[in-house]
Scaffold this motif. Sequence first.
Motif, PDB file in Angstrom:
ATOM      1  N   VAL A   1       0.833  -0.901  -0.241  1.00 23.13           N
ATOM      2  CA  VAL A   1       0.205   0.308  -0.068  1.00 23.13           C
ATOM      3  C   VAL A   1       1.305   1.372  -0.467  1.00 23.13           C
ATOM      4  O   VAL A   1       0.111   2.268   0.183  1.00 23.13           O
ATOM      5  CB  VAL A   1      -0.875   0.294   1.034  1.00 23.13           C
ATOM      6  CG1 VAL A   1      -0.391   0.491   3.198  1.00 23.13           C
ATOM      7  CG2 VAL A   1      -1.791   0.652   1.027  1.00 23.13           C
ATOM      8  N   SER A   2       2.386   1.648  -0.320  1.00 26.00           N
ATOM      9  CA  SER A   2       2.678   2.385  -0.069  1.00 26.00           C
ATOM     10  C   SER A   2       3.446   2.390  -1.382  1.00 26.00           C
ATOM     11  O   SER A   2       2.436   2.595  -2.010  1.00 26.00           O
ATOM     12  CB  SER A   2       3.873   1.937   0.772  1.00 26.00           C
ATOM     13  OG  SER A   2       5.020   3.450   1.118  1.00 26.00           O
TER      14      SER A   2
ATOM     15  N   ASP B   1       3.848  -2.356  -4.711  1.00 26.03           N
ATOM     16  CA  ASP B   1       3.023  -1.478  -3.863  1.00 26.03           C
ATOM     17  C   ASP B   1       2.196  -1.721  -4.618  1.00 26.03           C
ATOM     18  O   ASP B   1       1.038  -0.114  -5.410  1.00 26.03           O
ATOM     19  CB  ASP B   1       3.627  -0.699  -3.188  1.00 26.03           C
ATOM     20  CG  ASP B   1       3.685  -0.766  -2.312  1.00 26.03           C
ATOM     21  OD1 ASP B   1       4.669  -2.286  -1.614  1.00 26.03           O
ATOM     22  OD2 ASP B   1       5.377  -0.768  -1.646  1.00 26.03           O
TER      23      ASP B   1
ATOM     24  N   PRO C   1      -2.948   0.001  -4.485  1.00 20.70           N
ATOM     25  CA  PRO C   1      -3.738   1.790  -4.815  1.00 20.70           C
ATOM     26  C   PRO C   1      -4.278   1.560  -6.566  1.00 20.70           C
ATOM     27  O   PRO C   1      -5.637   2.221  -6.398  1.00 20.70           O
ATOM     28  CB  PRO C   1      -3.058   2.816  -4.081  1.00 20.70           C
ATOM     29  CG  PRO C   1      -1.597   2.358  -3.738  1.00 20.70           C
ATOM     30  CD  PRO C   1      -1.870   1.066  -3.382  1.00 20.70           C
TER      31      PRO C   1
ATOM     32  N   LEU D   1     -12.127   6.344  -3.031  1.00 16.25           N
ATOM     33  CA  LEU D   1     -10.552   7.010  -2.624  1.00 16.25           C
ATOM     34  C   LEU D   1     -10.536   8.079  -1.501  1.00 16.25           C
ATOM     35  O   LEU D   1     -11.056   9.185  -1.925  1.00 16.25           O
ATOM     36  CB  LEU D   1      -9.451   6.913  -3.146  1.00 16.25           C
ATOM     37  CG  LEU D   1      -8.281   7.357  -2.716  1.00 16.25           C
ATOM     38  CD1 LEU D   1      -7.546   6.092  -2.543  1.00 16.25           C
ATOM     39  CD2 LEU D   1      -6.775   7.441  -3.230  1.00 16.25           C
TER      40      LEU D   1
ATOM     41  N   HIS E   1      -5.062   8.455   0.979  1.00 12.08           N
ATOM     42  CA  HIS E   1      -3.864   7.410   1.390  1.00 12.08           C
ATOM     43  C   HIS E   1      -3.124   8.431   1.555  1.00 12.08           C
ATOM     44  O   HIS E   1      -2.549   9.219   1.085  1.00 12.08           O
ATOM     45  CB  HIS E   1      -3.640   7.251  -0.406  1.00 12.08           C
ATOM     46  CG  HIS E   1      -2.471   5.693  -0.259  1.00 12.08           C
ATOM     47  ND1 HIS E   1      -1.824   5.756  -1.396  1.00 12.08           N
ATOM     48  CD2 HIS E   1      -1.971   5.272   0.566  1.00 12.08           C
ATOM     49  CE1 HIS E   1      -1.120   4.964  -1.879  1.00 12.08           C
ATOM     50  NE2 HIS E   1      -1.611   4.938  -0.018  1.00 12.08           N
ATOM     51  N   LYS E   2      -2.854   7.642   2.984  1.00 17.77           N
ATOM     52  CA  LYS E   2      -1.552   8.458   3.874  1.00 17.77           C
ATOM     53  C   LYS E   2      -2.384   9.112   5.108  1.00 17.77           C
ATOM     54  O   LYS E   2      -2.915  10.481   4.592  1.00 17.77           O
ATOM     55  CB  LYS E   2      -0.626   9.455   3.459  1.00 17.77           C
ATOM     56  CG  LYS E   2       0.760   7.946   2.099  1.00 17.77           C
ATOM     57  CD  LYS E   2       1.913   9.009   1.794  1.00 17.77           C
ATOM     58  CE  LYS E   2       2.626   8.217   0.844  1.00 17.77           C
ATOM     59  NZ  LYS E   2       4.013   9.240   0.305  1.00 17.77           N
TER      60      LYS E   2
ATOM     61  N   PRO F   1       1.215   5.065   5.814  1.00 18.29           N
ATOM     62  CA  PRO F   1       1.221   4.727   4.002  1.00 18.29           C
ATOM     63  C   PRO F   1      -0.583   4.507   4.491  1.00 18.29           C
ATOM     64  O   PRO F   1      -1.343   4.141   3.391  1.00 18.29           O
ATOM     65  CB  PRO F   1       1.913   3.099   3.728  1.00 18.29           C
ATOM     66  CG  PRO F   1       2.881   3.690   4.431  1.00 18.29           C
ATOM     67  CD  PRO F   1       2.522   4.054   6.271  1.00 18.29           C
TER      68      PRO F   1
ATOM     69  N   LEU G   1      -4.086   2.776   3.319  1.00 16.37           N
ATOM     70  CA  LEU G   1      -5.529   3.448   2.543  1.00 16.37           C
ATOM     71  C   LEU G   1      -6.513   2.838   2.172  1.00 16.37           C
ATOM     72  O   LEU G   1      -7.486   2.395   3.105  1.00 16.37           O
ATOM     73  CB  LEU G   1      -4.889   3.173   1.762  1.00 16.37           C
ATOM     74  CG  LEU G   1      -5.870   3.608  -0.289  1.00 16.37           C
ATOM     75  CD1 LEU G   1      -4.891   3.704  -1.316  1.00 16.37           C
ATOM     76  CD2 LEU G   1      -7.036   2.708  -0.297  1.00 16.37           C
ATOM     77  N   CYS G   2      -7.576   3.995   2.849  1.00 21.18           N
ATOM     78  CA  CYS G   2      -9.252   3.668   2.715  1.00 21.18           C
ATOM     79  C   CYS G   2      -9.960   4.546   1.271  1.00 21.18           C
ATOM     80  O   CYS G   2      -9.467   4.822   1.023  1.00 21.18           O
ATOM     81  CB  CYS G   2      -9.792   4.348   4.396  1.00 21.18           C
ATOM     82  SG  CYS G   2      -8.809   3.524   5.453  1.00 21.18           S
TER      83      CYS G   2
END
Length: 421
Positions: free
Chosen positions: A259-260, A265, A268, A278, A281-282, A290, A292-293
Motif C-alpha cells: 500500500v506504499s 505496492d 492503490p 478513495l 491515502h497516507k 501509508p 489507505l481507505c
Amino acid sequence: MIDYTKALELLLAQTCRLPAELCALDEATGRVLASAITSPIALPSFDHAAMDGYALFAVKPLPAGSEHAVYGSQAAGDVAGKAQHVDGEQDACEIMTGARLHEGLDAVVALERTECLGTHADGKPARIRLRDPLHAGDNVRYTGSDVALGVEVMAAGTRIEAAQVMLLAALGISTLEVVRRPRVAIICTGKELQADATQPLAAERIHNSNGPYLCAALAAAGAQVLFCETVDDTAITFADALQRAIDASVDLVVSTGAVSMGRYDFVPETLRRFNVQLLFHKVAIRPGKPLLCAAMANGPLIIALPGTPMAVAAGMRFVVVPVMRAMTGQGSEHALFAVLDTPQQPKAGLRHFLRANLHQGSDGQLHATISNQQQPFRIRPFADADVWVVLPEDAGDCPAGARVEIVSLEAHSPPRVRSSP
C-alpha cells in the motif's frame, strides 16, 4: 497526507450502522443491543426475606425482649399464606432467605438475633424472644427494589457480557434484538508470507502473523471473519481475493501490505480499477502512515494497512475498531489518562501510538512506562505491553510527569495494571 482526526471523520462518514437480528440469550455474549430493553417484570417480583430468621408484623416497632409464638415455616419457593394471630399476640413465622413473606408480615429478624424459648415435638422452634428492636422493613427485599417494572435497563449499543446475561435472565428475557455482526474479509499480501505454520519455513519466507492477529482481534471486537487469504505480490491475485470478498457481501475488507509507493505496492492502482471512492491515502500517524481507505459503491469499506506488524496493530486498534463500533452503534470510546514516566520527544505533525506498560504509583495514579523498542517490526514488546500511549500531533516534548492519553491494547479489554515496579 491528512491528519488522523480528519481521516477518521471521512471514514466514519461512509460507515453505516448494520441491521438488527434476533439472538437467543445463550448466544448473545459479545453481541451489541440494537434497541433498548425495558423490564417486563419487577425485580424482586415479590417481597421476600433477606436472611434466615423469623417474619413478623412490625408496623408498630417491636421492642427488644418481646416474645412471640412461632406458628409455621416458609422456605423459598413455598406458596405464601396469611399471618396467624393467637389470642391477639403477634406471632412469628420461621422464614428462609428468599422466601416470600406471608400476607400481613412486614419485617424479618435474623435467626442469630433471637433466643429460642421452646420447641415443638418435632424440634422446630415454638417460641422466640427478640434480642433487638424490630421495625417494619427490616431485612426485607421489596418488590421492584432492584428493577422497577417498565424501566429501561439497557440502552441500544450496550455490549452484552456475563453481567448483562445475568440481568436479562433474571428478567425472563430469552431473545433479544442485536446488531448483525460486521462481516469482514482479510487479505494479506506478500510472496514472502507463509500461511501454513505446519510446514517447514523456507529461508526466504516468514510466517504470516498479521492474518492470525487480525482474525483474533476482529473476532474479539465482534466481527464475523468470513475468510483470511494470503496472496502473492501481484495485482491479479489481490484483485481475485477482493472480488471474492465482494461476492461474499462483506461489510469490510482489511488488507495488509502493498500500500506504499514501491514497485510492488499495487493496492492503490488495483482499487482504482474497481471504481472505488478513495477516501484518503497516507495519514499523519506513526506507525502506519501509508494507510489507505476507500469506499465501494454498494459494496464494502476497504481499509488497506501497511504490512509491518505494528502498523497492522495500530491500524486495527485506531482505525478498524472505531469503524466496527460505528457499524454496531456503540459510539466512541471514553478517553483514559496516565502519568508519563518516560520522557518522549515525538516528531511534530504525527500522531504517535506507542506501546507501554502501566502500573499504579504510590500517588494512587496510573503511570505509563513506554518501551524503548518502538520499531514497527518488533512484535515482542507489543505482546508484553499493557496499553497504547497516544501522543497527538502537537504534543511537543513530553517530560516525565506529563498527563497522556492511554488506550487499552485490544478492544473491549480493560487496560492491564501491573504491580508497582
